[in-house]
Enzyme design. Structure first.
Site, PDB file in Angstrom:
ATOM      1  N   LYS A  69       1.820  -1.305 -16.966  1.00  0.00           N
ATOM      2  CA  LYS A  69       1.953   0.152 -17.089  1.00  0.00           C
ATOM      3  C   LYS A  69       2.281   0.560 -18.528  1.00  0.00           C
ATOM      4  O   LYS A  69       1.685   1.499 -19.064  1.00  0.00           O
ATOM      5  CB  LYS A  69       3.023   0.665 -16.125  1.00  0.00           C
ATOM      6  CG  LYS A  69       2.680   0.444 -14.655  1.00  0.00           C
ATOM      7  CD  LYS A  69       3.683   1.064 -13.712  1.00  0.00           C
ATOM      8  CE  LYS A  69       5.044   0.413 -13.807  1.00  0.00           C
ATOM      9  NZ  LYS A  69       5.026  -1.003 -13.370  1.00  0.00           N
ATOM     10  N   THR A  70       3.220  -0.132 -19.147  1.00  0.00           N
ATOM     11  CA  THR A  70       3.558   0.179 -20.537  1.00  0.00           C
ATOM     12  C   THR A  70       2.381  -0.097 -21.459  1.00  0.00           C
ATOM     13  O   THR A  70       2.098   0.680 -22.380  1.00  0.00           O
ATOM     14  CB  THR A  70       4.786  -0.643 -20.981  1.00  0.00           C
ATOM     15  OG1 THR A  70       5.891  -0.356 -20.123  1.00  0.00           O
ATOM     16  CG2 THR A  70       5.158  -0.305 -22.421  1.00  0.00           C
ATOM     17  N   ASP A 114       9.137   5.945 -18.774  1.00  0.00           N
ATOM     18  CA  ASP A 114       9.220   4.809 -17.863  1.00  0.00           C
ATOM     19  C   ASP A 114      10.309   5.061 -16.819  1.00  0.00           C
ATOM     20  O   ASP A 114      11.272   5.786 -17.069  1.00  0.00           O
ATOM     21  CB  ASP A 114       9.536   3.546 -18.654  1.00  0.00           C
ATOM     22  CG  ASP A 114       9.203   2.275 -17.891  1.00  0.00           C
ATOM     23  OD1 ASP A 114       8.568   2.377 -16.823  1.00  0.00           O
ATOM     24  OD2 ASP A 114       9.575   1.186 -18.370  1.00  0.00           O
ATOM     25  N   THR A 163       8.067   2.190 -10.439  1.00  0.00           N
ATOM     26  CA  THR A 163       7.902   1.063  -9.529  1.00  0.00           C
ATOM     27  C   THR A 163       8.153   1.503  -8.087  1.00  0.00           C
ATOM     28  O   THR A 163       7.959   0.724  -7.155  1.00  0.00           O
ATOM     29  CB  THR A 163       8.884  -0.070  -9.877  1.00  0.00           C
ATOM     30  OG1 THR A 163      10.230   0.446  -9.874  1.00  0.00           O
ATOM     31  CG2 THR A 163       8.575  -0.634 -11.260  1.00  0.00           C
ATOM     32  N   ARG A 222       2.895 -10.587 -16.680  1.00  0.00           N
ATOM     33  CA  ARG A 222       4.124 -10.901 -17.422  1.00  0.00           C
ATOM     34  C   ARG A 222       4.623 -12.288 -17.069  1.00  0.00           C
ATOM     35  O   ARG A 222       5.031 -13.058 -17.946  1.00  0.00           O
ATOM     36  CB  ARG A 222       5.202  -9.851 -17.124  1.00  0.00           C
ATOM     37  CG  ARG A 222       6.568 -10.178 -17.751  1.00  0.00           C
ATOM     38  CD  ARG A 222       7.557  -9.055 -17.530  1.00  0.00           C
ATOM     39  NE  ARG A 222       7.167  -7.889 -18.306  1.00  0.00           N
ATOM     40  CZ  ARG A 222       7.492  -6.638 -17.981  1.00  0.00           C
ATOM     41  NH1 ARG A 222       8.179  -6.397 -16.877  1.00  0.00           N
ATOM     42  NH2 ARG A 222       7.119  -5.631 -18.747  1.00  0.00           N
TER      43      ARG A 222
END
Length: 351
Positions: A69-70, A114, A163, A222
């Site tokens: 997302k980032t 965020d 999230t 990640r």
């Protein structure tokens, strides 16, 4: 269990890891691997806005941590040729905090917020007006004499990330013109990500080693990149520097990440559920005490992946191990094992 062991397959990242991730992030939609439907939809939104010469609609991205997302927020700003301002919901404690950020935005700038679901309620209400009318109402004074002074702000694009999309109030969710849901990645997509990351790290990654790491990465880039770095460390210290299949297996075995991506906490939860409670059903708090962890740790860190992988089912009576869990742990379920339709009925689940 040490924090290092637990964090190895956690989708969350601390500040140090985010700095490392920065060097591995793709810089454009063409470089971004996976999320094909989201990429195609997002490309249309951005290209259309550029042709009109206006800021694109506000964008909301939902999905688990570590899915990109980032990275997509940074790509959106890069594709628009504008700068990116980054903040988070927990950092916006008062409406004044949000007003300070919004009032300094330049026209066409992208604001990435965020964990938007964790923003304070007063700031959230201010954001409604800012998103629709590009205006904030600054309140001067207190009590009956307080006065709201409207302050125009430059047109901007808000990119929100969450999230927990279900925690967003409907009025806020409805103000986003485009909503993207980020799915977990397929193993072949993670392999492409690993090969790209290995090239940027200068690591010699064998194709079969990429397959091995991808299969243990919980569908999360990640985690894949984190495991890649640990395998690289092992290869440099105990091998010849090449990331082979044997090296990958040895390294991941050392860090106790099994072939399904389960770590020590995951296996401890399954072991307790199978051996102590005969597969359940058992309440969350009881299960957490049996493994020496807080209920929140089991529910947030271990359970989502175990449920998604089909090892645990959440039922009205409690947590129940599935047939796959018995097989994965190499155990034979008792004749009265609770998995199956019969476990779906009964008393309310223990909190």
């Amino acid at each position: 269990m040490s924090e290092h062991e637990r964090d190895l397959v956690s989708p969350e990242a601390d500040l140090d890891e985010r700095a490392v991730e920065g060097a591995l992030r793709p810089k454009s939609l063409d470089e971004f691997v996976g999320q094909e439907r989201v990429r195609e939809q997002l490309s249309l939104v951005l290209r259309s806005a550029q042709r009109r010469g206006k800021a694109p609609d506000h964008i909301l991205m939902s999905g688990g941590p570590g899915l990109g997302k980032t990275t997509l927020a940074m790509i959106i700003a890069a594709e628009l040729g504008s700068s990116l301002r980054i903040t988070s919901g927990p950092a916006i404690e008062r409406s004044g905090d949000l007003a300070a950020v919004l009032s300094t935005l330049h026209e066409g700038e992208v604001l990435f917020l965020d964990e938007i679901h964790r923003m304070a309620r007063p700031a959230e209400e201010m954001l409604y007006v800012a998103m629709e009318d590009f205006r904030v109402d600054v309140v001067v004074g207190k009590g009956p004499g307080a006065t709201a002074i409207p302050l125009d702000i430059a047109p901007f694009t808000l990119v929100g990330a969450t999230t927990r999309a279900g925690m967003l109030p409907a009025p806020l969710r409805d103000r986003f013109g485009f909503v993207a849901h980020m799915d977990f990645y397929r193993p072949d997509e993670l392999e492409l990500i690993l090969r790209r990351s290995a090239g940027l790290l200068g690591a010699d990654l064998a194709p079969d080693a990429a397959v091995e790491i991808a299969g243990r990465s919980r569908g999360t880039p990640r985690i894949a990149n984190r495991l890649l770095r640990r395998v690289r460390d092992y290869a440099e210290v105990r091998g010849d520097g090449r990331l082979t299949l044997e090296t990958a297996r040895a390294a991941l075995s050392l860090y106790e990440v099994d072939d399904e991506g389960l770590d020590r906490l995951d296996r401890a939860v399954l072991t307790a559920l199978l051996r102590r409670f005969r597969g359940g059903p058992v309440g969350l708090s009881t299960l957490a005490v049996s493994v020496g962890e807080e209920p929140e740790t089991v529910e947030v860190v271990a359970e989502p992946f175990l449920v998604r992988s089909g090892f645990i089912a959440r039922t009205p009576r409690g947590r129940v191990a599935t047939a796959e869990a018995w097989a994965h742990m190499g155990l034979t379920p008792p004749p009265d094992a609770a998995f199956g339709a019969g476990a779906l009925f009964g008393a309310a689940e223990e909190p």
